[in-house]
Design a protein around this motif. Structure first.
Motif, PDB file in Angstrom:
ATOM      1  N   GLY A  47      -0.529   0.134   5.258  1.00  0.00           N
ATOM      2  CA  GLY A  47       0.443   1.044   4.698  1.00  0.00           C
ATOM      3  C   GLY A  47       1.400   1.522   5.769  1.00  0.00           C
TER       4      GLY A  47
ATOM      5  N   GLU B  35       0.630   5.336   0.382  1.00  0.00           N
ATOM      6  CA  GLU B  35      -0.235   6.431   0.821  1.00  0.00           C
ATOM      7  C   GLU B  35       0.336   7.773   0.361  1.00  0.00           C
ATOM      8  N   SER B  36      -0.542   8.723   0.153  1.00  0.00           N
ATOM      9  CA  SER B  36      -0.120  10.081  -0.174  1.00  0.00           C
ATOM     10  C   SER B  36      -1.168  11.062   0.323  1.00  0.00           C
TER      11      SER B  36
ATOM     12  N   TRP C 163      -9.166   3.512   6.276  1.00  0.00           N
ATOM     13  CA  TRP C 163      -8.168   4.295   6.980  1.00  0.00           C
ATOM     14  C   TRP C 163      -8.359   4.163   8.490  1.00  0.00           C
TER      15      TRP C 163
ATOM     16  N   LEU D  11       0.848  -1.189   0.000  1.00  0.00           N
ATOM     17  CA  LEU D  11       0.000   0.000   0.000  1.00  0.00           C
ATOM     18  C   LEU D  11       0.883   1.239   0.000  1.00  0.00           C
TER      19      LEU D  11
ATOM     20  N   SER E 141      -4.829   9.637  -0.155  1.00  0.00           N
ATOM     21  CA  SER E 141      -5.043   8.615  -1.183  1.00  0.00           C
ATOM     22  C   SER E 141      -4.166   7.409  -0.876  1.00  0.00           C
ATOM     23  N   CYS E 142      -4.638   6.262  -1.294  1.00  0.00           N
ATOM     24  CA  CYS E 142      -3.906   5.019  -1.062  1.00  0.00           C
ATOM     25  C   CYS E 142      -4.111   4.113  -2.272  1.00  0.00           C
TER      26      CYS E 142
ATOM     27  N   TYR F 152      -3.177   5.505   8.657  1.00  0.00           N
ATOM     28  CA  TYR F 152      -2.739   4.272   8.015  1.00  0.00           C
ATOM     29  C   TYR F 152      -3.815   3.756   7.063  1.00  0.00           C
ATOM     30  N   CYS F 153      -3.384   3.431   5.866  1.00  0.00           N
ATOM     31  CA  CYS F 153      -4.273   2.775   4.908  1.00  0.00           C
ATOM     32  C   CYS F 153      -4.338   1.285   5.239  1.00  0.00           C
TER      33      CYS F 153
ATOM     34  N   ASP G 124      -9.660   6.708  -1.224  1.00  0.00           N
ATOM     35  CA  ASP G 124      -9.395   8.099  -0.879  1.00  0.00           C
ATOM     36  C   ASP G 124     -10.191   8.479   0.360  1.00  0.00           C
TER      37      ASP G 124
ATOM     38  N   THR H 244      -7.818   1.459  -5.230  1.00  0.00           N
ATOM     39  CA  THR H 244      -7.450   2.685  -4.520  1.00  0.00           C
ATOM     40  C   THR H 244      -8.556   3.073  -3.547  1.00  0.00           C
TER      41      THR H 244
ATOM     42  N   THR I 253       0.912   7.958   7.072  1.00  0.00           N
ATOM     43  CA  THR I 253       1.190   9.314   6.626  1.00  0.00           C
ATOM     44  C   THR I 253       0.743  10.286   7.721  1.00  0.00           C
TER      45      THR I 253
END
Length: 119
Positions: A110, A6-7, A36, A4, A21-22, A93-94, A78, A76, A113
Protein backbone atom coordinates in the motif's frame (compact mmCIF):
# COMPACT_ATOMS: atom_id res chain seq x y z
CA UNK A 1 -1.82 -5.87 -10.08
CA UNK A 2 -3.60 -5.88 -6.74
CA UNK A 3 -4.23 -2.47 -5.21
CA UNK A 4 -4.21 -1.87 -1.47
CA UNK A 5 -6.10 0.97 0.20
CA UNK A 6 -5.19 1.81 3.79
CA UNK A 7 -7.15 3.80 6.33
CA UNK A 8 -7.12 4.62 10.01
CA UNK A 9 -3.82 6.37 10.51
CA UNK A 10 -3.57 9.61 12.44
CA UNK A 11 -2.31 11.25 15.59
CA UNK A 12 -2.84 10.04 19.13
CA UNK A 13 -1.36 10.61 22.55
CA UNK A 14 0.80 8.02 24.24
CA UNK A 15 -1.31 5.25 25.75
CA UNK A 16 -4.01 5.73 23.14
CA UNK A 17 -5.29 3.39 20.43
CA UNK A 18 -5.64 3.37 16.68
CA UNK A 19 -7.07 0.84 14.26
CA UNK A 20 -5.58 0.49 10.79
CA UNK A 21 -7.54 -1.14 7.99
CA UNK A 22 -6.48 -2.29 4.55
CA UNK A 23 -8.58 -3.55 1.66
CA UNK A 24 -7.27 -5.33 -1.43
CA UNK A 25 -8.87 -5.02 -4.84
CA UNK A 26 -8.10 -6.68 -8.13
CA UNK A 27 -7.92 -10.26 -9.25
CA UNK A 28 -6.75 -12.62 -6.50
CA UNK A 29 -6.78 -16.39 -6.86
CA UNK A 30 -5.55 -16.94 -3.33
CA UNK A 31 -4.24 -14.74 -0.54
CA UNK A 32 -1.21 -16.31 1.14
CA UNK A 33 -0.64 -13.60 3.72
CA UNK A 34 -1.53 -10.03 4.58
CA UNK A 35 0.04 -7.77 7.10
CA UNK A 36 1.60 -4.52 8.18
CA UNK A 37 5.13 -3.17 8.16
CA UNK A 38 6.38 0.22 9.29
CA UNK A 39 9.22 2.54 8.46
CA UNK A 40 10.79 5.66 9.93
CA UNK A 41 13.23 7.95 8.10
CA UNK A 42 16.69 6.45 7.80
CA UNK A 43 15.61 3.01 8.96
CA UNK A 44 14.67 -0.19 7.19
CA UNK A 45 11.06 -1.22 6.88
CA UNK A 46 10.25 -3.61 9.73
CA UNK A 47 7.62 -6.22 10.41
CA UNK A 48 4.69 -5.17 12.58
CA UNK A 49 2.37 -8.15 12.07
CA UNK A 50 1.27 -10.65 9.45
CA UNK A 51 -1.51 -13.19 9.20
CA UNK A 52 -1.54 -16.12 6.80
CA UNK A 53 -4.46 -17.75 5.00
CA UNK A 54 -4.23 -20.42 7.68
CA UNK A 55 -4.74 -17.74 10.37
CA UNK A 56 -1.18 -18.00 11.64
CA UNK A 57 0.02 -14.69 13.02
CA UNK A 58 3.49 -13.27 13.42
CA UNK A 59 4.40 -10.09 15.30
CA UNK A 60 7.46 -7.91 15.57
CA UNK A 61 9.31 -8.25 18.86
CA UNK A 62 8.45 -4.70 19.87
CA UNK A 63 4.70 -5.38 19.79
CA UNK A 64 4.70 -7.21 23.12
CA UNK A 65 0.98 -7.93 23.14
CA UNK A 66 -0.10 -4.37 22.35
CA UNK A 67 -1.25 -4.96 18.75
CA UNK A 68 -3.67 -7.48 17.26
CA UNK A 69 -3.92 -8.36 13.59
CA UNK A 70 -7.10 -9.79 12.12
CA UNK A 71 -8.56 -10.65 8.75
CA UNK A 72 -12.22 -11.33 9.36
CA UNK A 73 -13.55 -9.92 6.09
CA UNK A 74 -12.43 -11.26 2.74
CA UNK A 75 -9.45 -9.44 1.24
CA UNK A 76 -9.03 -7.12 4.22
CA UNK A 77 -6.67 -6.92 7.15
CA UNK A 78 -6.95 -4.84 10.29
CA UNK A 79 -4.42 -3.88 12.92
CA UNK A 80 -5.69 -2.87 16.34
CA UNK A 81 -2.96 -0.91 18.12
CA UNK A 82 -3.31 -0.28 21.86
CA UNK A 83 -1.03 1.36 24.40
CA UNK A 84 0.75 3.28 21.67
CA UNK A 85 4.15 4.77 22.43
CA UNK A 86 6.01 7.67 20.81
CA UNK A 87 8.44 5.16 19.31
CA UNK A 88 5.53 3.66 17.35
CA UNK A 89 5.49 6.82 15.24
CA UNK A 90 6.09 5.73 11.64
CA UNK A 91 4.54 5.26 8.24
CA UNK A 92 2.64 1.99 8.29
CA UNK A 93 2.41 -0.02 5.07
CA UNK A 94 -0.11 -2.71 4.23
CA UNK A 95 1.31 -5.79 2.52
CA UNK A 96 -0.22 -8.69 0.63
CA UNK A 97 1.27 -11.89 -0.74
CA UNK A 98 -1.06 -13.55 -3.20
CA UNK A 99 -1.46 -15.84 -6.17
CA UNK A 100 -3.19 -15.10 -9.45
CA UNK A 101 -2.88 -18.71 -10.59
CA UNK A 102 -2.03 -22.02 -8.99
CA UNK A 103 1.76 -21.60 -9.13
CA UNK A 104 2.16 -17.82 -9.08
CA UNK A 105 3.60 -15.76 -6.24
CA UNK A 106 3.01 -12.02 -6.13
CA UNK A 107 3.17 -9.23 -3.60
CA UNK A 108 1.98 -5.65 -3.33
CA UNK A 109 2.38 -2.76 -0.95
CA UNK A 110 0.00 0.00 0.00
CA UNK A 111 1.02 3.67 -0.24
CA UNK A 112 1.42 3.96 3.53
CA UNK A 113 -0.46 5.73 6.30
CA UNK A 114 1.14 7.96 8.91
CA UNK A 115 0.81 7.13 12.60
CA UNK A 116 2.04 9.79 15.02
CA UNK A 117 2.13 9.22 18.78
CA UNK A 118 2.85 12.22 20.99
CA UNK A 119 4.15 12.03 24.55
Amino acid sequence: QVQLVESGGGSVQAGGSLRLSCAASGYIFKINAMGWFRQTPGKQRELVATVTSGAETNYGDFVKGRFTISSDVKNTVDLQMNDLKPEDTAVYYCYIRYSTALWSDNSSWGPGTQVTVSS
